[in-house]
Write a protein that holds these residues in place. Structure first.
Motif, PDB file in Angstrom:
ATOM      1  N   TRP A   1      -7.292 -13.907   8.193  1.00 40.32           N
ATOM      2  CA  TRP A   1      -6.546 -12.670   8.451  1.00 40.32           C
ATOM      3  C   TRP A   1      -5.417 -12.921   9.462  1.00 40.32           C
ATOM      4  CZ3 TRP A   1      -6.876  -8.207   5.840  1.00 40.32           C
ATOM      5  CH2 TRP A   1      -8.056  -7.885   5.152  1.00 40.32           C
ATOM      6  N   GLY A   2      -5.719 -13.641  10.517  1.00 38.98           N
ATOM      7  CA  GLY A   2      -4.715 -13.899  11.539  1.00 38.98           C
ATOM      8  C   GLY A   2      -3.551 -14.711  11.012  1.00 38.98           C
ATOM      9  N   ALA A   3      -3.850 -15.758  10.279  1.00 39.53           N
ATOM     10  CA  ALA A   3      -2.787 -16.594   9.727  1.00 39.53           C
ATOM     11  C   ALA A   3      -1.949 -15.818   8.714  1.00 39.53           C
ATOM     12  CB  ALA A   3      -3.402 -17.837   9.081  1.00 39.53           C
ATOM     13  N   LEU A   4      -2.595 -14.962   7.921  1.00 41.82           N
ATOM     14  CA  LEU A   4      -1.869 -14.155   6.944  1.00 41.82           C
ATOM     15  C   LEU A   4      -0.908 -13.194   7.644  1.00 41.82           C
ATOM     16  CD1 LEU A   4      -1.440 -13.293   4.002  1.00 41.82           C
ATOM     17  CD2 LEU A   4      -3.350 -11.688   4.281  1.00 41.82           C
ATOM     18  N   SER A   5      -1.365 -12.570   8.730  1.00 43.10           N
ATOM     19  CA  SER A   5      -0.492 -11.629   9.452  1.00 43.10           C
ATOM     20  C   SER A   5       0.688 -12.353  10.088  1.00 43.10           C
ATOM     21  CB  SER A   5      -1.297 -10.866  10.509  1.00 43.10           C
ATOM     22  OG  SER A   5      -1.574 -11.667  11.651  1.00 43.10           O
ATOM     23  N   ASP A   6       0.473 -13.543  10.615  1.00 39.69           N
ATOM     24  CA  ASP A   6       1.586 -14.319  11.167  1.00 39.69           C
ATOM     25  C   ASP A   6       2.586 -14.691  10.071  1.00 39.69           C
ATOM     26  OD1 ASP A   6       0.617 -14.271  13.770  1.00 39.69           O
ATOM     27  OD2 ASP A   6      -0.385 -16.213  13.617  1.00 39.69           O
ATOM     28  N   SER A   7       2.058 -15.006   8.899  1.00 41.06           N
ATOM     29  CA  SER A   7       2.908 -15.481   7.810  1.00 41.06           C
ATOM     30  C   SER A   7       3.782 -14.365   7.243  1.00 41.06           C
ATOM     31  CB  SER A   7       2.035 -16.070   6.701  1.00 41.06           C
ATOM     32  OG  SER A   7       2.814 -16.532   5.614  1.00 41.06           O
ATOM     33  N   ILE A   8       3.235 -13.152   7.074  1.00 44.11           N
ATOM     34  CA  ILE A   8       4.016 -12.067   6.468  1.00 44.11           C
ATOM     35  C   ILE A   8       4.747 -11.226   7.516  1.00 44.11           C
ATOM     36  CG2 ILE A   8       2.421 -11.964   4.524  1.00 44.11           C
ATOM     37  CD1 ILE A   8       1.342  -9.348   5.654  1.00 44.11           C
ATOM     38  N   GLY A   9       4.429 -11.433   8.796  1.00 48.58           N
ATOM     39  CA  GLY A   9       5.096 -10.686   9.844  1.00 48.58           C
ATOM     40  C   GLY A   9       4.658  -9.239   9.954  1.00 48.58           C
ATOM     41  N   ARG A  10       3.489  -8.900   9.454  1.00 45.45           N
ATOM     42  CA  ARG A  10       2.949  -7.543   9.541  1.00 45.45           C
ATOM     43  C   ARG A  10       1.461  -7.616   9.891  1.00 45.45           C
ATOM     44  NH1 ARG A  10       5.519  -3.611   6.631  1.00 45.45           N
ATOM     45  NH2 ARG A  10       4.226  -2.203   7.868  1.00 45.45           N
ATOM     46  N   ARG A  11       1.010  -6.639  10.668  1.00 52.63           N
ATOM     47  CA  ARG A  11      -0.415  -6.596  11.008  1.00 52.63           C
ATOM     48  C   ARG A  11      -1.060  -5.256  10.637  1.00 52.63           C
ATOM     49  NH1 ARG A  11      -0.052 -11.348  13.863  1.00 52.63           N
ATOM     50  NH2 ARG A  11       1.256 -11.414  15.729  1.00 52.63           N
ATOM     51  N   THR A  12      -0.365  -4.140  10.912  1.00 55.04           N
ATOM     52  CA  THR A  12      -1.023  -2.844  10.778  1.00 55.04           C
ATOM     53  C   THR A  12      -1.487  -2.520   9.348  1.00 55.04           C
ATOM     54  OG1 THR A  12       1.158  -1.772  10.685  1.00 55.04           O
ATOM     55  CG2 THR A  12       0.065  -1.869  12.818  1.00 55.04           C
ATOM     56  N   PRO A  13      -0.729  -2.862   8.297  1.00 55.84           N
ATOM     57  CA  PRO A  13      -1.269  -2.605   6.949  1.00 55.84           C
ATOM     58  C   PRO A  13      -2.538  -3.413   6.676  1.00 55.84           C
ATOM     59  CG  PRO A  13       1.094  -3.015   6.865  1.00 55.84           C
ATOM     60  CD  PRO A  13       0.653  -3.397   8.225  1.00 55.84           C
ATOM     61  N   LEU A  14      -2.594  -4.630   7.191  1.00 60.65           N
ATOM     62  CA  LEU A  14      -3.794  -5.453   6.995  1.00 60.65           C
ATOM     63  C   LEU A  14      -4.977  -4.869   7.758  1.00 60.65           C
ATOM     64  CD1 LEU A  14      -2.234  -9.039   7.282  1.00 60.65           C
ATOM     65  CD2 LEU A  14      -2.794  -7.757   5.200  1.00 60.65           C
ATOM     66  N   ILE A  15      -4.722  -4.310   8.943  1.00 58.86           N
ATOM     67  CA  ILE A  15      -5.797  -3.658   9.690  1.00 58.86           C
ATOM     68  C   ILE A  15      -6.385  -2.526   8.862  1.00 58.86           C
ATOM     69  CG2 ILE A  15      -6.367  -2.300  11.741  1.00 58.86           C
ATOM     70  CD1 ILE A  15      -4.109  -3.796  13.206  1.00 58.86           C
ATOM     71  N   ALA A  16      -5.507  -1.704   8.274  1.00 57.47           N
ATOM     72  CA  ALA A  16      -5.963  -0.568   7.475  1.00 57.47           C
ATOM     73  C   ALA A  16      -6.769  -1.027   6.259  1.00 57.47           C
ATOM     74  CB  ALA A  16      -4.763   0.272   7.030  1.00 57.47           C
ATOM     75  N   VAL A  17      -6.300  -2.072   5.588  1.00 56.31           N
ATOM     76  CA  VAL A  17      -7.016  -2.591   4.412  1.00 56.31           C
ATOM     77  C   VAL A  17      -8.412  -3.080   4.810  1.00 56.31           C
ATOM     78  CG1 VAL A  17      -7.070  -4.454   2.711  1.00 56.31           C
ATOM     79  CG2 VAL A  17      -4.959  -3.167   3.103  1.00 56.31           C
ATOM     80  N   GLY A  18      -8.484  -3.844   5.893  1.00 56.09           N
ATOM     81  CA  GLY A  18      -9.783  -4.340   6.345  1.00 56.09           C
ATOM     82  C   GLY A  18     -10.725  -3.215   6.717  1.00 56.09           C
ATOM     83  N   ALA A  19     -10.209  -2.180   7.380  1.00 59.50           N
ATOM     84  CA  ALA A  19     -11.063  -1.067   7.798  1.00 59.50           C
ATOM     85  C   ALA A  19     -11.599  -0.290   6.610  1.00 59.50           C
ATOM     86  CB  ALA A  19     -10.281  -0.143   8.732  1.00 59.50           C
ATOM     87  N   VAL A  20     -10.748   0.000   5.641  1.00 57.27           N
ATOM     88  CA  VAL A  20     -11.182   0.761   4.471  1.00 57.27           C
ATOM     89  C   VAL A  20     -12.189  -0.043   3.644  1.00 57.27           C
ATOM     90  CG1 VAL A  20     -10.418   1.775   2.294  1.00 57.27           C
ATOM     91  CG2 VAL A  20      -9.110   2.179   4.387  1.00 57.27           C
ATOM     92  N   ALA A  21     -11.938  -1.335   3.489  1.00 56.32           N
ATOM     93  CA  ALA A  21     -12.896  -2.177   2.759  1.00 56.32           C
ATOM     94  C   ALA A  21     -14.224  -2.251   3.493  1.00 56.32           C
ATOM     95  CB  ALA A  21     -12.310  -3.576   2.567  1.00 56.32           C
ATOM     96  N   GLY A  22     -14.182  -2.302   4.834  1.00 54.56           N
ATOM     97  CA  GLY A  22     -15.424  -2.277   5.605  1.00 54.56           C
ATOM     98  C   GLY A  22     -16.184  -0.987   5.402  1.00 54.56           C
TER      99      GLY A  22
END
Length: 407
Positions: A70-91
């Motif tokens: 997750w961390g490497a993906l966020s660094d690569s695409i330059g975005r974090r908050t959409p990934l946070i939301a995806v992880g939370a909803v999937a959880g």
């Protein structure tokens, strides 16, 4: 705007931890409801430990394997908050799926563990990236990690006693509550402004490989491993000890865990600010050393009341060292690699939590609770002594919390 986002991100961290810890006070009863190894409260400690061990282990395997991704993906695409939301909803979906499983008869317990693993893989994205986004804010690394720490502490402080009360209603009620909290976390994340300093255009795999160029990150990673080991130990072994040896029920166990987590929560922000002013060495090294002694003292406390007092002391000392340890990651990591650096920290932290569960339960079941408490406490003392020379070789941070290792 920075202060607003700091509060919102702390809210995300709080919700994720609150959801996770809701389950802890009644893990054996929940495992039984989900079709796992039966373990009545009146059974022996070994049976109860085994009932919860693999249920917790499955989730933390997901944490370990996916935190860095997750961390490497966020660094690569330059975005974090959409990934946070995806992880939370999937959880949230994973918690709800467990409720459905418990009310059906089609899924074997191995399937339950698979759901726990996938839920862990999703949840760690929301948790780790929320902390990473706090790292991106201005205001001092100690201050930002103090905000993360107080959210972690409050989530766990409230999760334990409230989870104990929810188990009194039914063994599946905490799962439903956890799902709702994760949905809230996802919604909060979408209101935060992304502040990723520089887009890291390397692929996630290449970004993970860059960690090898900063071996000094091994210091906070090792400290985080041992610190989270004690948390995993208390989540299972401590819970079973309080119930089988001290005679507490799930609600009483939640209160006992809360005696640790309330001071742990309330003091993290001021202690994080303190580490910005005086440096990380004192809070990390001295805090870890005395913390290990306090963990051992929990077992030797002569009464339930004294056990509670000792748990408060453990919470205070944990609050002293935790934000300073996380701030070390911020101090050391390159700006465009914060996501993967914090992901690595959470990998080691999750491995520590997993070790605390599995090794703690194994030692307690084989040699007794006394040996388990002493082993965990000495591990904390040992890492403090080993880390001190390395800590002394790192420049003291300025008030703003921006330090770099000495060449």
């Amino acid at each position: 705007m920075t202060d607003r986002d700091r509060v919102l991100l702390a809210g995300v961290v709080f919700a994720v931890l609150f959801a996770q810890v809701l389950l802890y006070p009644g893990i054996p009863a929940l495992v039984h409801a989900l079709g796992g190894t039966p373990a009545a409260w009146g059974g022996d400690a070994g049976a109860i430990l085994n009932a919860g061990k693999w249920f917790l282990t499955a989730e933390f395997l997901g944490f370990v394997l996916f935190a860095g991704v997750w961390g490497a993906l966020s660094d690569s695409i330059g975005r974090r908050t959409p990934l946070i939301a995806v992880g939370a909803v999937a959880g949230a979906a994973s918690y709800l799926l467990l409720v459905v499983v418990a009310r059906s008869i089609g899924m074997p317990y191995g399937g339950v563990l698979l759901v726990r693993f996938l839920g862990g893989a999703a949840t760690i994205g929301a948790f780790s990236l929320a902390i990473t986004t706090l790292m991106d804010l201005d205001g001092g690394n100690g201050r930002n990690m103090g905000a993360a720490g107080i959210a972690i502490g409050l989530g766990t402080a409230l999760g334990a006693p409230i989870g104990g009360q929810l188990y009194a209603i039914g063994p599946l009620v905490p799962l439903t509550g956890a799902a709702l909290l994760m949905m809230v976390a996802g919604g909060l994340a979408l209101t935060v402004t992304d502040r990723v300093p520089d887009r890291n255009r390397r692929s996630p795999v290449a970004a993970l490989g860059r960690l090898r160029s900063q071996p000094i990150l091994g210091l906070p990673y090792a400290l985080g491993f041992i610190d989270r080991l004690t948390a995993g130990f208390f989540a299972l072994v401590g819970t079973v000890y309080f119930q089988t040896e001290l005679g507490l029920d799930a609600a009483g166990t939640g209160v006992m865990l809360g005696l640790f987590f309330v001071p742990f929560a309330l003091l993290q922000y001021p202690f994080g600010r303190l580490s910005d002013r005086i440096g990380r060495v004192g809070p990390v090294a001295v805090g870890s050393l005395v913390y290990g002694v306090a963990v051992i003292a929990v077992f030797f406390a002569p009464t339930v009341e004294m056990t509670g007092v000792t748990m408060v002391a453990v919470g205070i000392l944990g609050a002293l060292m935790a934000p300073a340890t996380m701030a070390l990651v911020s101090d050391i990591a390159r700006h465009d690699e914060r996501g993967v650096a914090m992901g690595g920290f959470n990998v080691f932290g999750s491995l520590g939590f997993l070790t605390g569960i599995v090794a703690g339960a194994t030692v307690a079941a084989t040699y007794g609770f006394g040996a388990a408490f002493v082993s965990v406490g000495l591990a904390e003392v040992g890492i403090a002594l080993l880390a001190l020379p390395v800590l002394l070789g790192i420049d003291e941070p300025a008030e703003r919390g921006e330090q770099a290792p000495r060449a």
